[in-house]
Design a protein around this motif. Sequence first.
Motif, PDB file in Angstrom:
ATOM      1  N   GLN A 176       1.003  -0.963  -0.175  1.00  0.00           N
ATOM      2  CA  GLN A 176      -0.042  -0.250   0.373  1.00  0.00           C
ATOM      3  C   GLN A 176       0.785   0.913  -0.108  1.00  0.00           C
ATOM      4  O   GLN A 176       1.194   1.761   1.296  1.00  0.00           O
ATOM      5  CB  GLN A 176      -0.476   0.083   1.532  1.00  0.00           C
ATOM      6  N   PRO A 177       1.048   2.020  -1.503  1.00  0.00           N
ATOM      7  CA  PRO A 177       2.123   3.130  -1.333  1.00  0.00           C
ATOM      8  C   PRO A 177       1.266   3.976  -0.712  1.00  0.00           C
ATOM      9  O   PRO A 177       0.392   4.411  -0.644  1.00  0.00           O
ATOM     10  CB  PRO A 177       2.078   3.329  -2.923  1.00  0.00           C
TER      11      PRO A 177
ATOM     12  N   ARG B 178       1.746   7.206  -0.370  1.00  0.00           N
ATOM     13  CA  ARG B 178       1.571   8.827  -1.277  1.00  0.00           C
ATOM     14  C   ARG B 178       1.893   9.508  -0.428  1.00  0.00           C
ATOM     15  O   ARG B 178       3.681  11.184  -1.240  1.00  0.00           O
ATOM     16  CB  ARG B 178       0.597   8.962  -1.888  1.00  0.00           C
ATOM     17  N   GLU B 179       2.242  10.049   1.105  1.00  0.00           N
ATOM     18  CA  GLU B 179       2.199  11.445   1.947  1.00  0.00           C
ATOM     19  C   GLU B 179       4.784  11.327   1.914  1.00  0.00           C
ATOM     20  O   GLU B 179       4.861  12.144   1.707  1.00  0.00           O
ATOM     21  CB  GLU B 179       1.737  11.467   2.953  1.00  0.00           C
ATOM     22  N   ILE B 180       4.528  10.059   1.765  1.00  0.00           N
ATOM     23  CA  ILE B 180       6.258  10.080   2.093  1.00  0.00           C
ATOM     24  C   ILE B 180       7.322   9.516   0.657  1.00  0.00           C
ATOM     25  O   ILE B 180       8.426   9.865   0.775  1.00  0.00           O
ATOM     26  CB  ILE B 180       6.481   8.544   3.394  1.00  0.00           C
ATOM     27  N   LEU B 181       5.978   9.048   0.073  1.00  0.00           N
ATOM     28  CA  LEU B 181       6.964   8.525  -1.100  1.00  0.00           C
ATOM     29  C   LEU B 181       8.059   9.541  -1.871  1.00  0.00           C
ATOM     30  O   LEU B 181       8.867   9.417  -2.737  1.00  0.00           O
ATOM     31  CB  LEU B 181       5.614   8.148  -2.081  1.00  0.00           C
ATOM     32  N   PRO B 182       6.749  11.456  -2.275  1.00  0.00           N
ATOM     33  CA  PRO B 182       8.164  11.757  -2.783  1.00  0.00           C
ATOM     34  C   PRO B 182       9.818  12.064  -2.662  1.00  0.00           C
ATOM     35  O   PRO B 182      10.742  11.648  -3.634  1.00  0.00           O
ATOM     36  CB  PRO B 182       7.511  13.421  -2.760  1.00  0.00           C
ATOM     37  N   LYS B 183      10.349  11.669  -1.780  1.00  0.00           N
ATOM     38  CA  LYS B 183      11.408  12.097  -1.182  1.00  0.00           C
ATOM     39  C   LYS B 183      12.219  10.263  -1.201  1.00  0.00           C
ATOM     40  O   LYS B 183      13.072  10.810  -1.765  1.00  0.00           O
ATOM     41  CB  LYS B 183      11.542  11.918   0.522  1.00  0.00           C
ATOM     42  N   TYR B 184      11.143   9.409  -1.638  1.00  0.00           N
ATOM     43  CA  TYR B 184      12.103   8.579  -1.740  1.00  0.00           C
ATOM     44  C   TYR B 184      12.500   8.134  -3.773  1.00  0.00           C
ATOM     45  O   TYR B 184      13.480   7.249  -3.952  1.00  0.00           O
ATOM     46  CB  TYR B 184      11.305   6.605  -0.995  1.00  0.00           C
ATOM     47  N   ILE B 185      11.222   8.275  -4.058  1.00  0.00           N
ATOM     48  CA  ILE B 185      11.258   8.844  -5.468  1.00  0.00           C
ATOM     49  C   ILE B 185      12.286   9.900  -6.074  1.00  0.00           C
ATOM     50  O   ILE B 185      13.267   9.381  -6.885  1.00  0.00           O
ATOM     51  CB  ILE B 185       9.782   9.595  -6.025  1.00  0.00           C
ATOM     52  N   GLN B 186      12.345  11.138  -5.162  1.00  0.00           N
ATOM     53  CA  GLN B 186      13.750  12.201  -6.275  1.00  0.00           C
ATOM     54  C   GLN B 186      14.918  10.921  -5.730  1.00  0.00           C
ATOM     55  O   GLN B 186      15.736  10.841  -6.280  1.00  0.00           O
ATOM     56  CB  GLN B 186      13.511  12.886  -4.627  1.00  0.00           C
ATOM     57  N   THR B 187      15.233  10.387  -4.529  1.00  0.00           N
ATOM     58  CA  THR B 187      16.075   9.801  -4.045  1.00  0.00           C
ATOM     59  C   THR B 187      16.454   8.744  -5.431  1.00  0.00           C
ATOM     60  O   THR B 187      17.823   8.604  -5.555  1.00  0.00           O
ATOM     61  CB  THR B 187      16.494   8.415  -2.266  1.00  0.00           C
ATOM     62  N   PHE B 188      15.600   8.287  -5.691  1.00  0.00           N
ATOM     63  CA  PHE B 188      15.919   6.869  -6.685  1.00  0.00           C
ATOM     64  C   PHE B 188      16.164   7.801  -8.089  1.00  0.00           C
ATOM     65  O   PHE B 188      17.249   7.416  -8.857  1.00  0.00           O
ATOM     66  CB  PHE B 188      14.305   6.313  -6.904  1.00  0.00           C
TER      67      PHE B 188
ATOM     68  N   VAL C  92       6.679  14.678  -7.716  1.00  0.00           N
ATOM     69  CA  VAL C  92       5.812  14.724  -8.402  1.00  0.00           C
ATOM     70  C   VAL C  92       6.218  13.079  -8.776  1.00  0.00           C
ATOM     71  O   VAL C  92       6.894  12.481  -8.445  1.00  0.00           O
ATOM     72  CB  VAL C  92       6.391  14.778  -9.685  1.00  0.00           C
ATOM     73  N   PHE C  93       4.766  12.449  -8.892  1.00  0.00           N
ATOM     74  CA  PHE C  93       4.502  11.050  -9.578  1.00  0.00           C
ATOM     75  C   PHE C  93       4.160  11.839 -11.389  1.00  0.00           C
ATOM     76  O   PHE C  93       3.393  12.620 -11.371  1.00  0.00           O
ATOM     77  CB  PHE C  93       3.194  10.686  -8.916  1.00  0.00           C
ATOM     78  N   PHE C  94       3.934   9.927 -11.885  1.00  0.00           N
ATOM     79  CA  PHE C  94       4.122  10.019 -13.543  1.00  0.00           C
ATOM     80  C   PHE C  94       3.072   9.230 -13.307  1.00  0.00           C
ATOM     81  O   PHE C  94       2.588   8.288 -13.212  1.00  0.00           O
ATOM     82  CB  PHE C  94       4.983   9.148 -13.739  1.00  0.00           C
ATOM     83  N   LEU C  95       2.651   9.900 -15.230  1.00  0.00           N
ATOM     84  CA  LEU C  95       1.601   9.313 -16.083  1.00  0.00           C
ATOM     85  C   LEU C  95       2.491   8.296 -16.689  1.00  0.00           C
ATOM     86  O   LEU C  95       3.792   8.335 -16.825  1.00  0.00           O
ATOM     87  CB  LEU C  95       1.689  10.602 -16.412  1.00  0.00           C
TER      88      LEU C  95
ATOM     89  N   ALA D  74       4.847   1.002  -7.128  1.00  0.00           N
ATOM     90  CA  ALA D  74       5.380   1.177  -5.510  1.00  0.00           C
ATOM     91  C   ALA D  74       5.226   2.234  -5.528  1.00  0.00           C
ATOM     92  O   ALA D  74       5.029   3.603  -4.215  1.00  0.00           O
ATOM     93  CB  ALA D  74       6.448   0.299  -5.343  1.00  0.00           C
ATOM     94  N   GLY D  75       5.883   3.227  -6.527  1.00  0.00           N
ATOM     95  CA  GLY D  75       6.484   4.948  -6.947  1.00  0.00           C
ATOM     96  C   GLY D  75       4.935   5.773  -6.777  1.00  0.00           C
ATOM     97  O   GLY D  75       4.853   6.645  -6.642  1.00  0.00           O
TER      98      GLY D  75
END
Length: 257
Positions: A37-38, A40-50, A94-97, A114-115
């Motif tokens: 269960q992603p 979303r409130e914490i995902l952006p910082k992980y996405i940015q690191t990745f 951001v999240f992507f399309l 997951a992202g």
Amino acid sequence: MANFISKQYGRAKTIFGMGQSIVGGFRAAYKIGAFTQPQREILPKYIQTFCRKMANSFGVNVVQVEPVPQKHGLWVSNHISWLDIPVVGSVAPVFFLSKAEIANWFIFGRLARAGGTLFIKRGSGDANSVSDQITEFLQSGSSVVFFPEATTTDGKAIKKIHGKLLQSSLDTGLPVCPLVIAYVDRDGKLSDDAAYYGKRTMADSLLRVMDNGKITAYVLPLDPIYPNGMTRKDLTETLQKNMELGLQRLHDIVLKR
């Protein structure tokens, strides 16, 4: 011979770096429970690191010319390369399309899910349907980014902007948050190796980036555009003008004349 060995070493180093980034992405996703269960409130910082690690694995250094505001809204960027995804993802919240079928890809599909990627279900090229899906995504509190030129370019100018997906800004009242990118080589010129356009294949583009090994991606955030009182035509024209002026300003700052 020495040049050949150096080139092969550089490619191997890039592939190794990509592998490490992917493994790191899976580890982080498992750690925060993103596969079940992603959050979303914490995902952006992980996405940015990745995304930053992925860009670095290709020898691309991402530089914010001005700090990119971590703002909720509909983000847009000029579109030069597949590199735009890790570059934008490394600086913006951001999240992507993505096309719906990518969700089923074995490795990247799992990471995309997951992202928190928004998987778009297209029907006969129905942009209105896509805009409705983006609107729902924005209303849930998640920001999303898309490329309004709808095609990649050589990075020298902004092509015609297609404004149909800007409707989600009008529907939600959230701002359009533009940024512009310039890929610069070691000589201070626009990097043609970074651009993915024309008849270049993906394989050719990947090798060009790998073999270059020294590309800087400069990112300049522009002022948010609030849709209050605007029509979609107004919003599209304003965005077109602002991105054209913004890209020219970015080039004036980072390119050697």
